[in-house]
Design an enzyme around this catalytic site. Sequence first.
Site, mmCIF file in Angstrom:
data_model
loop_
_atom_site.group_PDB
_atom_site.id
_atom_site.type_symbol
_atom_site.label_atom_id
_atom_site.label_comp_id
_atom_site.label_asym_id
_atom_site.label_seq_id
_atom_site.Cartn_x
_atom_site.Cartn_y
_atom_site.Cartn_z
ATOM 1 N N GLY A 61 0.790 -1.264 -0.053
ATOM 2 C CA GLY A 61 0.044 0.146 0.119
ATOM 3 C C GLY A 61 0.871 1.401 0.034
ATOM 4 C CG ASP A 112 -6.636 5.227 4.020
ATOM 5 O OD1 ASP A 112 -7.617 5.623 3.278
ATOM 6 O OD2 ASP A 112 -5.792 4.542 3.739
ATOM 7 C CG PHE A 115 1.546 4.659 5.229
ATOM 8 C CD1 PHE A 115 1.961 4.945 6.659
ATOM 9 C CD2 PHE A 115 0.568 5.398 4.544
ATOM 10 C CE1 PHE A 115 1.707 6.178 6.972
ATOM 11 C CE2 PHE A 115 0.587 6.666 4.911
ATOM 12 C CZ PHE A 115 0.812 7.086 5.944
ATOM 13 C CE LYS A 118 1.230 -1.860 6.901
ATOM 14 N NZ LYS A 118 -0.088 -1.049 7.145
ATOM 15 C CB VAL A 140 2.059 -6.479 4.142
ATOM 16 C CG1 VAL A 140 1.899 -7.273 5.477
ATOM 17 C CG2 VAL A 140 1.655 -5.176 4.480
#
Length: 527
Positions: free
Chosen positions: A208, A325, A210, A227, A213
Amino acid sequence: VMYIYVKRCLYIRIISKLSGKNLTGTIPVEFTKLDGLVELWLDNNSLSGSIPDFSGCPNLKKIHLEDNKLTGGLPSSLADLSNLRELYVQNNLLSGKVPPGLLNKDLVFNYTGNTGLRNEGNGGKHKGVVIGLSVGAAVLLLIAAIISFLIMSKRKKNSSKQGKFQHGFHAQKLTSSLSDTATEAAHYFPLFEIEEATKNFEKKIGSGGFGVVYYGILKDGREIAVKILTNDSFQGKREFSNEVSLLSRIHHRNLVQFLGYCQEDGKSILVYEFMHNGTLKEHLYGPLTHGRVINWIKRLEIAEDSAKGIEYLHTGCVPSIIHRDLKTSNILLDKNTRAKVSDFGLSKLAVDGASHVSSIVRGTVGYLDPEYYISQQLTDKSDVYSFGVILLELISGQEAISNENFGSNCRNIVQWAKLHIESGDIQGIIDPSLHDYDIQSMWKIAEKALMCVQPHGSMRPSISEVIKEIQDALAIEKGAENVREASSDEISRHSVHSSLNLGSLDIGASEHYLSIDDDSIAGPIAR
């Protein structure tokens, strides 16, 4: 009902199915006699009266009594439970002093939201202890500074082992609490341990904005999701530390559990529990939809689970937390398809109940609160808007944004659903793969979803109000399901009798026959 339940579980170890069942009355004293009890979950009900003495449950590790109407004080005997690791009593009507034994105990302890509950010292004796601890702390800090200097001077020489030395200091710096006294530290994973668990980041399971994973297994057998954050996820080490501190103090059964962190060799890593059934997005319109349709009752249960996780962020944390989010890819499903909200990388603390104002608007197109986008003012109602979009996705099985599914002049699920619902055409948005649902429960969720996506936050319900509507819809569905099962059993009963009667006609003068009593035919069984 509670009494009957207790009578059926004298040897039970975990009582977890009584959360959020709208239970009233007092906590049954029979629970305190279950000496094999390890976990007790009675949260999110309307239980009243005082907290009983659990001395008869020496194996208790987790007690969840939060979000009820319990009164009186906290029993000092709770501190004598040697195995107790979690005690949640927040958001009740408790009063009096917090027992010192609980404050000194090594456990996760949350008693916020009880206005009459006080944490007071014990006079001069307590002051002496505080002074002694202060002097001791000063000495420890001096020693820690010297050791830290020595470690830093040998950093290059012992880089592979530094993670083990550093994690103690990191944990001390990142200590955070849900109250003034209850503190806990984030667990530090050395990089070599994470590399070993993930086999050098071999299996990628998601990505994603950020970071990426990876899947891993720790030496103790626990499955984890690792992550690795992108370099621009946080402005620096301080912001990362703040995020870890935030994550380490959030504990709820409907939030993905944060296990620890790592910060070595330029990598910032967060470690979570692994969720076996992936994301809600994958089950609604992703690769997992083929031949595996989630029925309407399960969708309602997923909505309830998710909403309870959000409610905890909004009302169970002090100060409250805004996720910022929420979307179907941030709702994960465990082995039992129970939902947990994930990804607090965008979450923000709401200081003293005030809204958060930011020059950078963050979120996902299709879920983003238009009022927040325009005003840059973030409130808990921004999360409610996003959740309203998720409810519409659960009803329709459609993505929040689509160039094809909503017609030539519409790309947004909110606009599309609103046109159908307001014109009375709810069938026009219901997922065609759904069967055996009560239209009344569908209308309840559709109407509440439209309230959630109102253009102005002041017009939207709280997440607690949304939970109540979801629970009402679930009650309707389960009632309808019982009626359907009863009807099915009745049809089966008639079929059996018809077959028997026809069989006796076919047999004619034969000596062979079959006899059956009505009592031997099983009636409908309550779920």
